[in-house]
Scaffold this motif. Structure first.
Motif, short mmCIF file in Angstrom:
data_model
loop_
_atom_site.label_atom_id
_atom_site.label_comp_id
_atom_site.label_asym_id
_atom_site.label_seq_id
_atom_site.Cartn_x
_atom_site.Cartn_y
_atom_site.Cartn_z
N GLY A 79 9.81 5.62 -3.68
CA GLY A 79 9.37 6.56 -2.85
C GLY A 79 9.39 5.35 -1.32
N ALA A 80 9.79 5.97 -0.63
CA ALA A 80 9.49 4.81 0.81
C ALA A 80 7.90 5.64 1.31
CB ALA A 80 10.86 5.11 1.94
N GLU A 81 7.34 4.07 1.45
CA GLU A 81 6.13 4.06 1.19
C GLU A 81 5.30 3.01 2.25
OE1 GLU A 81 2.62 6.22 0.97
OE2 GLU A 81 4.09 8.08 1.68
N ILE A 82 4.48 2.94 3.11
CA ILE A 82 3.84 1.68 3.66
C ILE A 82 3.33 0.79 2.50
CG2 ILE A 82 1.61 2.97 4.02
CD1 ILE A 82 2.50 1.06 7.11
N ASP A 83 2.35 1.50 1.54
CA ASP A 83 2.26 0.67 0.22
C ASP A 83 2.66 0.57 -0.78
OD1 ASP A 83 1.95 3.26 -0.50
OD2 ASP A 83 -0.55 2.59 -0.95
N GLY A 84 4.17 0.25 -0.95
CA GLY A 84 5.05 -0.11 -1.32
C GLY A 84 5.34 -0.96 -2.50
N CYS B 165 6.84 8.76 -8.78
CA CYS B 165 8.06 7.78 -8.06
C CYS B 165 8.29 6.87 -9.64
CB CYS B 165 8.15 7.61 -7.05
SG CYS B 165 8.40 8.78 -5.23
N ASP B 166 9.30 6.35 -9.58
CA ASP B 166 8.59 5.37 -10.54
C ASP B 166 9.08 3.71 -10.52
OD1 ASP B 166 10.40 6.36 -13.33
OD2 ASP B 166 11.62 6.98 -11.56
N VAL B 167 9.20 3.72 -8.81
CA VAL B 167 8.90 2.32 -7.97
C VAL B 167 8.92 3.34 -7.02
CG1 VAL B 167 10.12 -0.05 -6.95
CG2 VAL B 167 10.35 1.50 -9.12
N LEU B 168 7.58 2.12 -6.09
CA LEU B 168 7.29 2.50 -4.43
C LEU B 168 8.16 1.18 -3.91
CD1 LEU B 168 4.16 3.88 -4.34
CD2 LEU B 168 5.99 5.34 -3.85
N VAL B 169 8.90 1.61 -2.65
CA VAL B 169 9.68 0.36 -1.63
C VAL B 169 8.89 0.57 -0.25
CG1 VAL B 169 11.84 0.21 -3.42
CG2 VAL B 169 11.03 1.75 -1.36
N LYS B 170 8.50 -0.40 0.27
CA LYS B 170 8.07 -0.45 1.73
C LYS B 170 8.45 -1.43 2.48
CE LYS B 170 5.41 -4.59 0.70
NZ LYS B 170 3.99 -5.40 0.71
N ILE B 171 9.26 -1.29 4.15
CA ILE B 171 9.87 -1.60 4.84
C ILE B 171 8.55 -2.94 5.84
CG2 ILE B 171 10.98 -1.01 6.70
CD1 ILE B 171 11.23 2.27 6.30
N VAL C 41 13.51 7.51 10.38
CA VAL C 41 14.44 6.15 10.53
C VAL C 41 13.80 5.09 9.38
CG1 VAL C 41 13.63 3.41 11.84
CG2 VAL C 41 13.98 5.85 13.08
N ALA C 42 12.68 5.70 8.97
CA ALA C 42 12.65 5.17 8.13
C ALA C 42 13.38 5.14 6.32
CB ALA C 42 11.04 5.60 7.30
N ALA C 43 14.11 6.44 7.05
CA ALA C 43 14.77 6.95 5.45
C ALA C 43 15.99 6.25 6.03
CB ALA C 43 15.33 8.59 6.51
N GLY C 44 16.48 6.22 7.22
CA GLY C 44 17.87 5.78 7.30
C GLY C 44 17.90 3.67 7.79
N VAL C 45 17.22 3.16 7.26
CA VAL C 45 16.82 2.11 6.87
C VAL C 45 17.04 1.86 5.39
CG1 VAL C 45 14.83 -0.08 6.73
CG2 VAL C 45 14.93 1.54 9.05
N VAL C 46 16.09 2.13 4.93
CA VAL C 46 16.81 2.38 3.49
C VAL C 46 17.45 2.84 2.49
CG1 VAL C 46 14.99 2.95 1.05
CG2 VAL C 46 13.61 2.61 2.95
N MET C 47 18.08 4.34 3.33
CA MET C 47 19.41 4.57 3.20
C MET C 47 20.32 3.48 3.52
SD MET C 47 19.78 8.70 3.60
CE MET C 47 18.82 8.51 5.37
N TYR C 48 20.78 2.91 4.47
CA TYR C 48 21.41 1.45 4.81
C TYR C 48 21.20 0.57 3.72
CZ TYR C 48 24.10 3.86 8.59
OH TYR C 48 24.64 4.47 9.41
N GLU C 49 19.75 0.05 3.63
CA GLU C 49 19.94 -0.80 2.30
C GLU C 49 20.57 -0.59 0.91
OE1 GLU C 49 18.65 -4.00 0.14
OE2 GLU C 49 18.86 -4.12 2.43
#
Length: 252
Positions: A178-183, A215-221, A234-242
């Motif tokens: 999951g892409a979350e600010i508190d990842g 979610c198994d893991v929360l990741v942040k940007i 934008v958030a989706a794009g950053v994580v998808m490209y990673e």
């Protein structure tokens, strides 16, 4: 522009050209009367090549039909978008002999955001996108136009309950991020090279509480500015490209 936009309309010159290039079923193309120049001639030539009827109408008619009002003098009437099943997304990955890369959208209501996400997903090798039937925009003309036609190349499953869909993916051995600010980790520090699903939350609320728990893991940007959130696309794009970068590095 809202969820009530018709899903059988494709607006704008580039979007219609992409639809004509694909295997979309287009029933008719409406073109504004008067002098037509530039890429509209490409639309007319391809329509003639495929035997698709073209009807010239007053521009006001197109304005009235248009969801966003930026039809550029052409609207294609197609069969409504055909959503797939989650199983079809997984089958697509198997057929390509690739680890599944699935995107799950939790109540994305802005059609521009959804279109942008679909466009990036197609470029990043996402095998399919899962969206909820309620409180999420579907494939409307605005989505189609914003995606630059990429919606025709990405499988999209519309489900009654995304949490049940997540359970189904987990049974298939797919890890859910999951892409979350508190990842827990920055996305670039997290190994995301295997079979995975990435959850992106809504523009205002983020990922819902129950879905976040799934979610198994929360990741942040990483962010250093005064505004502590990113637009959903934008958030989706950053994580998808990673994820794409990690997969390319792994393949060597």
């Amino acid at each position: 522009m809202d969820n009530k936009e018709r899903e059988d309309l494709i607006e704008g010159r580039n979007a219609v050209i992409e639809a004509l290039k694909s295997d979309s079923t287009i029933e008719q193309i409406l073109v504004s009367s008067g002098k037509n120049e530039g890429s509209i001639n490409v639309v007319l030539a391809k329509a003639k090549e495929k035997g698709i009827p073209v009807k010239y109408v007053d521009r006001k008619k197109l304005d009235k039909m248009s969801g966003g009002g930026v039809h550029q003098g052409v609207i294609a009437i197609s069969t409504p978008y055909h959503y797939c099943d989650v199983e079809d997304i997984l089958l697509s990955a198997r057929e390509k002999n690739e680890d599944p890369f699935v995107l799950i959208l939790d109540e994305i209501e802005d059609p521009h955001n959804l279109g942008s996400i679909i466009r990036t997903a197609e470029l990043c090798g996402v095998h399919g996108i899962i969206i909820p039937k309620r409180r999420n925009v579907g494939v409307t003309p605005t989505v189609y136009k914003t995606s630059a036609g990429a919606v025709k190349y990405v499988k999209i499953a519309k489900v009654s309950n995304i949490n049940l869909a997540i359970d189904k993916l987990k049974k298939e051995g797919i890890w859910v991020y999951g892409a979350e600010i508190d990842g827990e980790n920055y996305c670039f520090n997290q190994n995301m090279t295997g079979a995975l699903a990435l959850v992106i939350g809504s523009e205002g609320k983020g990922i819902s509480k129950l879905t976040k728990q799934k979610c198994d893991v929360l990741v942040k940007i990483p962010m250093v500015g005064k505004v502590n959130s990113l637009n959903a696309s934008v958030a989706a794009g950053v994580v998808m490209y990673e994820i794409l970068k990690q997969r390319i590095v792994k393949r060597g």
